[in-house]
Design a protein around this motif. Sequence first.
Motif, PDB file in Angstrom:
ATOM      1  N   SER A  69      -6.865   8.241   1.056  1.00  0.00           N
ATOM      2  CA  SER A  69      -7.743   7.181   1.542  1.00  0.00           C
ATOM      3  C   SER A  69      -6.969   5.896   1.805  1.00  0.00           C
ATOM      4  CB  SER A  69      -8.852   6.890   0.531  1.00  0.00           C
ATOM      5  OG  SER A  69      -9.487   8.069   0.143  1.00  0.00           O
ATOM      6  N   SER A  70      -5.837   5.730   1.128  1.00  0.00           N
ATOM      7  CA  SER A  70      -5.018   4.523   1.332  1.00  0.00           C
ATOM      8  C   SER A  70      -4.298   4.563   2.669  1.00  0.00           C
ATOM      9  CB  SER A  70      -3.954   4.414   0.235  1.00  0.00           C
ATOM     10  OG  SER A  70      -4.525   4.095  -0.988  1.00  0.00           O
ATOM     11  N   ILE A 115       0.840  -1.201   0.000  1.00  0.00           N
ATOM     12  CA  ILE A 115       0.000   0.000   0.000  1.00  0.00           C
ATOM     13  C   ILE A 115       0.874   1.250   0.000  1.00  0.00           C
ATOM     14  CG2 ILE A 115      -1.707   1.311   1.316  1.00  0.00           C
ATOM     15  CD1 ILE A 115      -2.938  -1.335   2.167  1.00  0.00           C
ATOM     16  N   TYR A 116       1.979   1.207   0.750  1.00  0.00           N
ATOM     17  CA  TYR A 116       2.837   2.406   0.753  1.00  0.00           C
ATOM     18  C   TYR A 116       3.413   2.643  -0.640  1.00  0.00           C
ATOM     19  CZ  TYR A 116       5.414   6.127   2.915  1.00  0.00           C
ATOM     20  OH  TYR A 116       5.848   7.374   3.256  1.00  0.00           O
ATOM     21  N   LEU A 122       6.262   6.067   9.197  1.00  0.00           N
ATOM     22  CA  LEU A 122       6.144   6.723   7.883  1.00  0.00           C
ATOM     23  C   LEU A 122       4.670   6.993   7.563  1.00  0.00           C
ATOM     24  CD1 LEU A 122       8.736   4.855   5.634  1.00  0.00           C
ATOM     25  CD2 LEU A 122       8.807   7.245   6.311  1.00  0.00           C
ATOM     26  N   TYR A 123       3.819   5.997   7.851  1.00  0.00           N
ATOM     27  CA  TYR A 123       2.373   6.199   7.641  1.00  0.00           C
ATOM     28  C   TYR A 123       1.858   7.341   8.513  1.00  0.00           C
ATOM     29  CZ  TYR A 123       1.232   2.143   4.706  1.00  0.00           C
ATOM     30  OH  TYR A 123       1.107   1.277   3.669  1.00  0.00           O
ATOM     31  N   PHE A 124       2.258   7.329   9.786  1.00  0.00           N
ATOM     32  CA  PHE A 124       1.818   8.401  10.692  1.00  0.00           C
ATOM     33  C   PHE A 124       2.239   9.765  10.151  1.00  0.00           C
ATOM     34  CE2 PHE A 124       1.642   5.638  14.783  1.00  0.00           C
ATOM     35  CZ  PHE A 124       0.412   5.161  14.375  1.00  0.00           C
ATOM     36  N   GLY A 125       3.454   9.822   9.601  1.00  0.00           N
ATOM     37  CA  GLY A 125       3.941  11.080   9.042  1.00  0.00           C
ATOM     38  C   GLY A 125       3.035  11.576   7.931  1.00  0.00           C
ATOM     39  N   ILE A 154       5.994   9.671  -1.706  1.00  0.00           N
ATOM     40  CA  ILE A 154       7.030   9.371  -2.708  1.00  0.00           C
ATOM     41  C   ILE A 154       8.406   9.337  -2.032  1.00  0.00           C
ATOM     42  CG2 ILE A 154       8.172  10.177  -4.799  1.00  0.00           C
ATOM     43  CD1 ILE A 154       5.492  11.449  -5.595  1.00  0.00           C
ATOM     44  N   VAL A 155       8.680  10.377  -1.235  1.00  0.00           N
ATOM     45  CA  VAL A 155       9.976  10.432  -0.545  1.00  0.00           C
ATOM     46  C   VAL A 155      10.151   9.207   0.359  1.00  0.00           C
ATOM     47  CG1 VAL A 155      11.342  11.732   1.121  1.00  0.00           C
ATOM     48  CG2 VAL A 155      10.074  12.945  -0.642  1.00  0.00           C
TER      49      VAL A 155
END
Lengths: 227, 214, 249
Positions: free
Chosen positions: C98-99, C73-74, C141-144, C167-168
């Motif tokens: 939404s992802s 997903i990321y 990373l998701y939290f960010g 992307i980063v």
Amino acid sequence: MSKQATGTAFVALLRRDFLLAYRRRAELLQPLVFLLVVVTLFPLGVGPSPTLLANIAPGVIWIAALLATVLSLDSLFRSDFEDGTLEQMVLSGQSLALIALARTVAHWLVAGLPIVLLSPLLAMWMNLPDEGLLILIESLAIGTPVLSLIGAIGGALTVSLKRGGQLLSLLVFPLYVPLLILATSAVSSAVVDLPYTGQLGLMVSGLIASLTLAPFATAAALKLSLS
Amino acid sequence: MDLPNNSHMLAVTGLSFERYFERVFEPVSFELDAGSLLLITGSNGCGKTTLLRLLAGLLDPSEGKIQKEEQPLYAGHFPAIKDDLSVEENIRFWMKFMGTRKSDQMDGLCEQVIEEIGLTPVAQQEGRTLSAGQRKRCSLARLLFCDESLWLLDEPYSNLDPQGIAMLDSILKTHLTSGGACIMTTHGSLRPEGFDLQECHMISGRERYAGEAA
Amino acid sequence: MNPIFLFFHKTGSPPWFYKYSGKLIPWLWAVFLALTVYGLYLGLVVAPADYQQGESVRIMYLHVPSAWMSMMIYGLMAIMGFIALVWRIRIMEVLVISSAPVGAAFTAIALITGSLWGRPTWGTYWVWDARLTSELVLLFLYFGVIALYNSFDEPRKAARAASLMSIVGAINLPIIYFSVEWWNTLHQGSSMGSDGPGIHPSMLLPLLLMATATKFFYGANLLSRARLTLLKQDHRKRWVQDLLSKESH
């Protein structure tokens, strides 16, 4: 339209940044004092045992360097954003990636380089064996520019937010993980007389990669923050 | 690629911008030729600044098209003056960064510009010591050393004293007679005097929604 | 017009997306349910227990697919984010944001199940195992991305910032993954070694079924979230007004 030569604009920006940094030199000391304070807390927290300190020295010094860098990143683009300088720079026709790179170079010279120069003192405090000292300095010299380059992306993304500081650290710390692993392992390996050139080599390639890619991401983030 | 079919300096068709999924202003269309001054009027919050930022290229249009021959000069609400640099250092930096008409005579030009905007007495003072009007003058210095032919001025008269207004008017006249063009916003109280001007009145998106509902 | 561009243009229009995703969602849920029921039956009932780890190995059927999804997903967010930024397609921005919660949830599930699995295996809930550590970094990373999205007022600007950040992050993700793996071998940590080449077919089939099921779950969940976001964002627009008046009749 007679656009200014790129090199001249780059140099003009660097000179301005140094002049501004010089006029605000008292502020520059803050992250460095912070660095010293953080490292001081460790012996106080875990006890002054020389072997324990020597074991954790690479990690402690590197984490303190990470924290000190992030502390100074929030202001990287903020004043230029708030007084309208950034929008004029974007409209000047100069490459925004190059402007971002100039700001990052200036940031490293006033915030990253002093960390490298202070590291022998920190190594002494943390009782780092002499074998590791040179590698510690090398790893910081290669690594702190990467911290500035990647951090600039976060600084640019959060520049239009009122309180971007905390968010900035949430954004960039995960990105610093590989660097932290490589750098501390290089220093630890050098201390126990194991090869460390592989780690340093990977760090150099990381530096080259972030030097070529990060300014573009920073530029995109700046453009976005201005919209 | 659509090419401009005639020699307008700027042609805008059906331009609009959305924020929070609503139009900030109703679509506008106009053309601008060399030597003309376009005055954009409208109440507070009707999107005048947004329009200028779109024309400058800081924002991307949600609808419509902007055809421009070259990058215009934009003087917005923020003066782009560093508090820690003197007036002269500020102006000199922008001259070096943006380029000037006569780059070989930078020193002379810098002094001349400061003289023209009437800041010679405070030329060595730091930006932080300037009053709002002096800041405005300092930010208008760009008009004198950059050679863009299209100017986008956002509320250029605000904070200026009568001498400052006269100064700006005379700079503007020279620019227009030498083949330049200018788009200027004003919320109404201060208008350029003695110019042959076009006017574009803007209606905010919200106003129109309110009108529809009524 | 170029058919590919036309396709993107049409799918990029919120009413079109709303209409056709609505038709797709029930099918996605149906496939997800069928695969999950069959996969769990095979995994929890039919498949044998591990000769070393015993029954606890069955948590793998949830842990491993979740871990795969968290990475996938990321990566997808980065690809969609790239399309969103370059071609300014609003649907893609909506899909990115939404992802993020779905991806974060899968990451959290992978962490929690991994930690529960660790209890019988290592005798403790948390070990700085390579996979768990990189999942933890991924969760940050998701939290960010989510925190960045929530910090902006203007939703489209927020979505573009979140796209850029994903992307980063995605460029860094493989580097993080490999460096953590290497760091782990360096410190001689333990590894779960669950999906080695020697996995028995009776365990592989339910694993693959669950891995496919989670993809359908993601699809259905993502489309539902994206539809809701579009409705909220466009509640003043004509197509939503038309939709509402149709519903009420």
